[in-house]
Design a protein around this motif. Structure first.
Motif, PDB file in Angstrom:
ATOM      1  N   ALA A 129       4.323   2.199   3.578  1.00  0.00           N
ATOM      2  CA  ALA A 129       4.963   0.971   4.063  1.00  0.00           C
ATOM      3  C   ALA A 129       4.825  -0.162   3.053  1.00  0.00           C
ATOM      4  O   ALA A 129       5.785  -0.902   2.798  1.00  0.00           O
ATOM      5  N   TRP A 130       3.647  -0.303   2.451  1.00  0.00           N
ATOM      6  CA  TRP A 130       3.450  -1.347   1.442  1.00  0.00           C
ATOM      7  C   TRP A 130       4.338  -1.100   0.226  1.00  0.00           C
ATOM      8  O   TRP A 130       4.942  -2.042  -0.306  1.00  0.00           O
ATOM      9  N   SER A 131       4.406   0.145  -0.213  1.00  0.00           N
ATOM     10  CA  SER A 131       5.228   0.424  -1.393  1.00  0.00           C
ATOM     11  C   SER A 131       6.715   0.243  -1.084  1.00  0.00           C
ATOM     12  O   SER A 131       7.483  -0.196  -1.945  1.00  0.00           O
ATOM     13  N   ALA A 132       7.147   0.534   0.143  1.00  0.00           N
ATOM     14  CA  ALA A 132       8.546   0.308   0.522  1.00  0.00           C
ATOM     15  C   ALA A 132       8.864  -1.187   0.513  1.00  0.00           C
ATOM     16  O   ALA A 132       9.935  -1.596   0.039  1.00  0.00           O
ATOM     17  N   ALA A 133       7.951  -1.997   1.008  1.00  0.00           N
ATOM     18  CA  ALA A 133       8.161  -3.453   1.000  1.00  0.00           C
ATOM     19  C   ALA A 133       8.211  -3.974  -0.431  1.00  0.00           C
ATOM     20  O   ALA A 133       9.057  -4.809  -0.778  1.00  0.00           O
ATOM     21  N   GLU A 134       7.325  -3.468  -1.270  1.00  0.00           N
ATOM     22  CA  GLU A 134       7.305  -3.889  -2.672  1.00  0.00           C
ATOM     23  C   GLU A 134       8.597  -3.485  -3.377  1.00  0.00           C
ATOM     24  O   GLU A 134       9.185  -4.279  -4.121  1.00  0.00           O
ATOM     25  N   ARG A 164       7.436 -15.020  -5.126  1.00  0.00           N
ATOM     26  CA  ARG A 164       6.216 -15.350  -4.369  1.00  0.00           C
ATOM     27  C   ARG A 164       5.964 -14.332  -3.276  1.00  0.00           C
ATOM     28  O   ARG A 164       4.821 -13.940  -3.025  1.00  0.00           O
ATOM     29  N   LYS A 165       7.039 -13.908  -2.606  1.00  0.00           N
ATOM     30  CA  LYS A 165       6.898 -12.882  -1.580  1.00  0.00           C
ATOM     31  C   LYS A 165       6.375 -11.585  -2.179  1.00  0.00           C
ATOM     32  O   LYS A 165       5.510 -10.923  -1.601  1.00  0.00           O
ATOM     33  N   LEU A 166       6.902 -11.205  -3.341  1.00  0.00           N
ATOM     34  CA  LEU A 166       6.468  -9.985  -4.006  1.00  0.00           C
ATOM     35  C   LEU A 166       4.987 -10.052  -4.364  1.00  0.00           C
ATOM     36  O   LEU A 166       4.239  -9.091  -4.147  1.00  0.00           O
ATOM     37  N   GLN A 192       1.986  -7.645  -2.974  1.00  0.00           N
ATOM     38  CA  GLN A 192       1.061  -6.958  -3.858  1.00  0.00           C
ATOM     39  C   GLN A 192      -0.386  -7.297  -3.529  1.00  0.00           C
ATOM     40  O   GLN A 192      -1.291  -6.502  -3.781  1.00  0.00           O
ATOM     41  N   ASN A 193      -0.610  -8.473  -2.927  1.00  0.00           N
ATOM     42  CA  ASN A 193      -1.948  -8.867  -2.470  1.00  0.00           C
ATOM     43  C   ASN A 193      -2.207  -8.437  -1.032  1.00  0.00           C
ATOM     44  O   ASN A 193      -3.193  -8.846  -0.429  1.00  0.00           O
ATOM     45  N   ARG A 194      -1.276  -7.650  -0.462  1.00  0.00           N
ATOM     46  CA  ARG A 194      -1.383  -7.092   0.888  1.00  0.00           C
ATOM     47  C   ARG A 194      -1.424  -8.156   1.973  1.00  0.00           C
ATOM     48  O   ARG A 194      -2.164  -8.068   2.947  1.00  0.00           O
ATOM     49  N   GLU A 195      -0.594  -9.206   1.816  1.00  0.00           N
ATOM     50  CA  GLU A 195      -0.441 -10.211   2.853  1.00  0.00           C
ATOM     51  C   GLU A 195       0.733  -9.805   3.739  1.00  0.00           C
ATOM     52  O   GLU A 195       1.711  -9.247   3.263  1.00  0.00           O
ATOM     53  N   LEU A 196       0.641 -10.105   5.025  1.00  0.00           N
ATOM     54  CA  LEU A 196       1.657  -9.665   5.982  1.00  0.00           C
ATOM     55  C   LEU A 196       2.857 -10.598   6.111  1.00  0.00           C
ATOM     56  O   LEU A 196       3.920 -10.168   6.549  1.00  0.00           O
TER      57      LEU A 196
END
Length: 105
Positions: free
Chosen positions: A66-71, A18-20, A24-28
């Protein structure tokens, strides 16, 4: 292996998935502090540069990074949890087979 072990791992896998999806939907909300600070700093810097009428290319790249690192982090977590679940299931199957084969009949 107790069913509670796999149940716990299944819940963790579902929660991390769910976090992933949220990332991917760019939620913080699923981001950790370091990732959140990096994104917000890049947004603030980009906003300042936009207000001054300058290019925001570097800010956009840092946000994307940053988004890709989190993903990537969340994908690694899901993979590790699935591997751990598979290891538990395999160990339980081996124990069950050993118990069956050790019987008299």
């Amino acid at each position: 292996m107790a069913k509670s072990d796999t149940r716990r791992l299944d819940k963790e896998i579902q929660h991390t998935t769910r976090k992933l999806t949220a990332v991917q939907n760019r939620e913080l909300w699923p981001l950790d502090g370091r990732e959140r600070r990096a994104i917000l700093a890049a947004v603030a810097g980009g906003g300042i540069r936009t207000a001054r009428g300058k290019s925001t290319g570097r800010a956009e790249r840092s946000i994307d990074t940053a988004w890709s690192a989190a993903e990537t982090r969340l994908i690694a977590e899901v993979t590790a949890l699935q591997g751990e679940r598979q290891r538990l299931v395999t160990e339980a199957a081996k124990a069950k087979a050993a118990k069956k084969s050790s019987g008299w009949w």
